[in-house]
Design a protein around this motif. Structure first.
Motif, PDB file in Angstrom:
ATOM      1  N   LEU A   1      29.274  33.061  14.555  1.00 28.10           N
ATOM      2  CA  LEU A   1      29.157  32.973  13.102  1.00 28.10           C
ATOM      3  C   LEU A   1      29.933  34.162  12.522  1.00 28.10           C
ATOM      4  O   LEU A   1      29.481  35.308  12.594  1.00 28.10           O
ATOM      5  N   VAL A   2      31.146  33.879  12.019  1.00 28.54           N
ATOM      6  CA  VAL A   2      31.987  34.947  11.456  1.00 28.54           C
ATOM      7  C   VAL A   2      31.529  35.200  10.016  1.00 28.54           C
ATOM      8  O   VAL A   2      31.553  34.280   9.183  1.00 28.54           O
TER       9      VAL A   2
ATOM     10  N   GLN B   1      37.823  47.872  15.656  1.00 28.84           N
ATOM     11  CA  GLN B   1      36.354  47.866  15.621  1.00 28.84           C
ATOM     12  C   GLN B   1      35.917  48.759  14.461  1.00 28.84           C
ATOM     13  O   GLN B   1      36.540  49.784  14.210  1.00 28.84           O
ATOM     14  N   LEU B   2      34.836  48.397  13.795  1.00 31.45           N
ATOM     15  CA  LEU B   2      34.345  49.242  12.692  1.00 31.45           C
ATOM     16  C   LEU B   2      33.822  50.568  13.240  1.00 31.45           C
ATOM     17  O   LEU B   2      34.028  51.618  12.636  1.00 31.45           O
ATOM     18  N   GLU B   3      33.159  50.504  14.379  1.00 35.15           N
ATOM     19  CA  GLU B   3      32.650  51.746  14.993  1.00 35.15           C
ATOM     20  C   GLU B   3      33.256  51.886  16.383  1.00 35.15           C
ATOM     21  O   GLU B   3      33.366  50.898  17.112  1.00 35.15           O
TER      22      GLU B   3
ATOM     23  N   GLY C   1      30.512  40.318  12.475  1.00 38.28           N
ATOM     24  CA  GLY C   1      30.743  40.812  11.117  1.00 38.28           C
ATOM     25  C   GLY C   1      32.189  41.264  10.931  1.00 38.28           C
ATOM     26  O   GLY C   1      32.781  41.844  11.847  1.00 38.28           O
ATOM     27  N   VAL C   2      32.755  40.986   9.760  1.00 41.62           N
ATOM     28  CA  VAL C   2      34.101  41.473   9.425  1.00 41.62           C
ATOM     29  C   VAL C   2      34.002  42.198   8.071  1.00 41.62           C
ATOM     30  O   VAL C   2      33.836  41.553   7.030  1.00 41.62           O
TER      31      VAL C   2
ATOM     32  N   GLN D   1      31.004  44.366  14.956  1.00 38.63           N
ATOM     33  CA  GLN D   1      31.608  44.488  13.628  1.00 38.63           C
ATOM     34  C   GLN D   1      33.088  44.856  13.751  1.00 38.63           C
ATOM     35  O   GLN D   1      33.440  45.781  14.472  1.00 38.63           O
ATOM     36  N   LEU D   2      33.924  44.124  13.033  1.00 41.42           N
ATOM     37  CA  LEU D   2      35.352  44.449  12.971  1.00 41.42           C
ATOM     38  C   LEU D   2      35.683  44.929  11.562  1.00 41.42           C
ATOM     39  O   LEU D   2      34.941  44.652  10.615  1.00 41.42           O
TER      40      LEU D   2
END
Lengths: 174, 157
Positions: free
Chosen positions: A62-63, A44-46, A96-97, A119-120
Motif C-alpha cells: 500500500l503506497v 530512504q527517509l531515515e 510511505g512516501v 519510508q522513502l
C-alpha cells in the motif's frame, strides 16, 4: 516555397513542438487501476541509501503519499500504522512516501506517530508526479506483480482499509 | 615633500577604496534575509513564489529559511539547502550551470542572430539602392514645376 521560407516554417514548427512537449512533460496523468506502478528509486527517509517499490515485488504494497504539513495525513497515520501492525509481513507492507516535505519535518512526523513501516523521501515530488497525484495524501494498492489494484486520492481510515484493502490481501500474515 | 605626502594619501585612499569594494559583496552575501530569499525561491506545492504563498508547506519552508538565517547561513547556502530538500525546481530563476544555462544563453544567442540578420538585411537593402542608380527622384518639370512653386509660395509663412 523558397528554401528560406521552408527554414522559417521548420523553425516555427520546432518551437511549437518544443512547447507541446514541455506541456506534456509537465502535465502527467494519474496511474490507474491495472497500470504498472512506477518504481522510481528514492532515498530512504531515515538512514542512508535508496529504496524503491521494485524491492517489494512479490508482496502486496500500500503506497501512501504523505507530507508532514498535511492535516489529513496526520489523521490517517494511526490507521495506517494499525493496519501495518495487523497485516504487515512477508506478503504485505505499507510503504510511505514523504513528498515535497522537509526531511527533518518528515522524520519528526514518523517519530511522533510511531510509524514502523518503511519510508522513502520524494523531496522534489518526482515520484508523486510519476503516479499522477494531485495532492496528499493519496494511496495506491499494488499487487505482487507490480500492478495497481486499488487507489484512493485522499485519506484512508480504519474502516476504509478493512472494507477496501483487506479483501485483496492473503488470509495469512506471512 | 608635499608631493610625496599627497602621493601617499592617494595610494592609501586607493587601497581603502579597493578594500571596501572587494569586501562589499561578501559582506552583502552574509546578510541573508527572509524577504530577499522569498523573492528568489518557489513554494513547490503552490507553484508560486514563496513570497506570495501562505500554504502550510510554504509556512514550513519559511520557518526552515528563518532557522538557517538564525544559524548565520548565507543566502547561497540557504538556497543550496533548499535545493537539497526540494530539488532545483525550488529556485525561481534557473541555475547558471548545466542545461539550465540555456535559459540565459538562448535569448542572448537569439538576440545576436536577430541583430546580425537585421544588419545583413540593411546592407543588402542599401546595396540594392545603390545598384538602382542612387539618383534622387526627378522633380516636376515644366508647368508642374511652376504650379508647385506657386503653391509653396502661397503657403509660405
Amino acid at each position: 516555397m523558397s528554401v528560406r521560407s521552408s527554414i522559417a516554417v521548420l523553425a516555427v514548427l520546432a518551437l511549437v513542438g518544443l512547447l507541446v512537449y514541455g506541456l506534456v512533460i509537465k502535465g502527467g496523468s494519474r496511474v490507474g487501476v491495472g497500470d504498472p506502478a512506477p518504481t522510481t528509486s528514492l532515498p530512504q527517509l531515515e538512514g542512508g541509501g535508496d529504496g524503491s517499490l521494485a524491492e517489494y515485488k512479490g508482496r502486496w504494497v500500500l503506497v501512501n503519499f504523505w507530507a508532514s504539513w498535511c492535516e489529513p495525513c496526520k489523521q490517517e497515520a494511526p490507521a495506517l500504522e494499525a493496519f501495518q501492525r495487523q497485516h504487515g509481513g512477508a506478503k504485505f507492507t505499507v510503504l510511505g512516501v514523504d513528498t515535497r516535505d522537509l526531511s527533518g519535518d518528515g522524520r519528526e512526523f514518523v517519530r511522533e506517530y510511531g510509524l514502523s513501516y518503511p519510508q522513502l523521501r520524494d523531496g522534489d515530488g518526482g515520484a508523486a508526479h510519476d503516479y499522477g497525484t494531485t495532492g496528499v495524501p493519496e494511496n495506491f494498492l499494488v499487487d505482487p506483480a507490480g500492478k495497481v489494484r486499488w487507489l484512493l486520492p485522499g485519506p484512508v481510515d480504519e474502516q476504509y482499509l478493512e472494507e477496501q484493502v483487506e479483501p485483496f490481501l492473503p488470509q495469512e500474515k506471512s | 615633500m608635499n608631493g610625496a605626502v599627497s602621493k601617499a594619501v592617494g595610494v592609501l585612499l586607493a587601497v581603502v577604496t579597493m578594500g571596501a569594494l572587494l569586501a562589499a559583496p561578501s559582506f552583502g552575501a552574509q546578510r541573508a534575509s527572509l524577504t530577499e530569499i522569498e523573492k528568489q525561491v518557489m513554494c513547490p506545492v503552490c507553484g508560486t513564489l514563496l513570497q506570495l504563498a501562505e500554504s502550510p508547506q510554504a509556512q514550513r519552508e519559511k520557518a526552515f529559511i528563518q532557522r538557517l538565517i538564525a544559524k548565520g547561513k548565507t543566502e547561497a547556502q540557504i538556497k543550496d539547502a533548499l535545493v537539497a530538500e526540494y530539488g532545483t525546481e525550488v529556485l525561481a530563476l534557473p541555475q547558471d550551470s548545466g542545461f539550465s544555462l540555456s535559459a540565459y544563453v538562448v535569448p542572448i544567442v537569439a538576440f545576436i542572430v536577430a541583430a546580425v540578420a537585421l544588419g545583413l538585411g540593411v546592407l543588402r537593402w542599401r546595396r540594392q539602392g545603390n545598384r538602382g542608380g542612387g539618383a534622387a527622384p526627378a522633380g516636376p518639370k515644366g508647368d508642374d514645376a511652376e504650379r508647385l512653386d506657386a503653391d509653396l509660395a502661397r503657403y509660405d509663412l
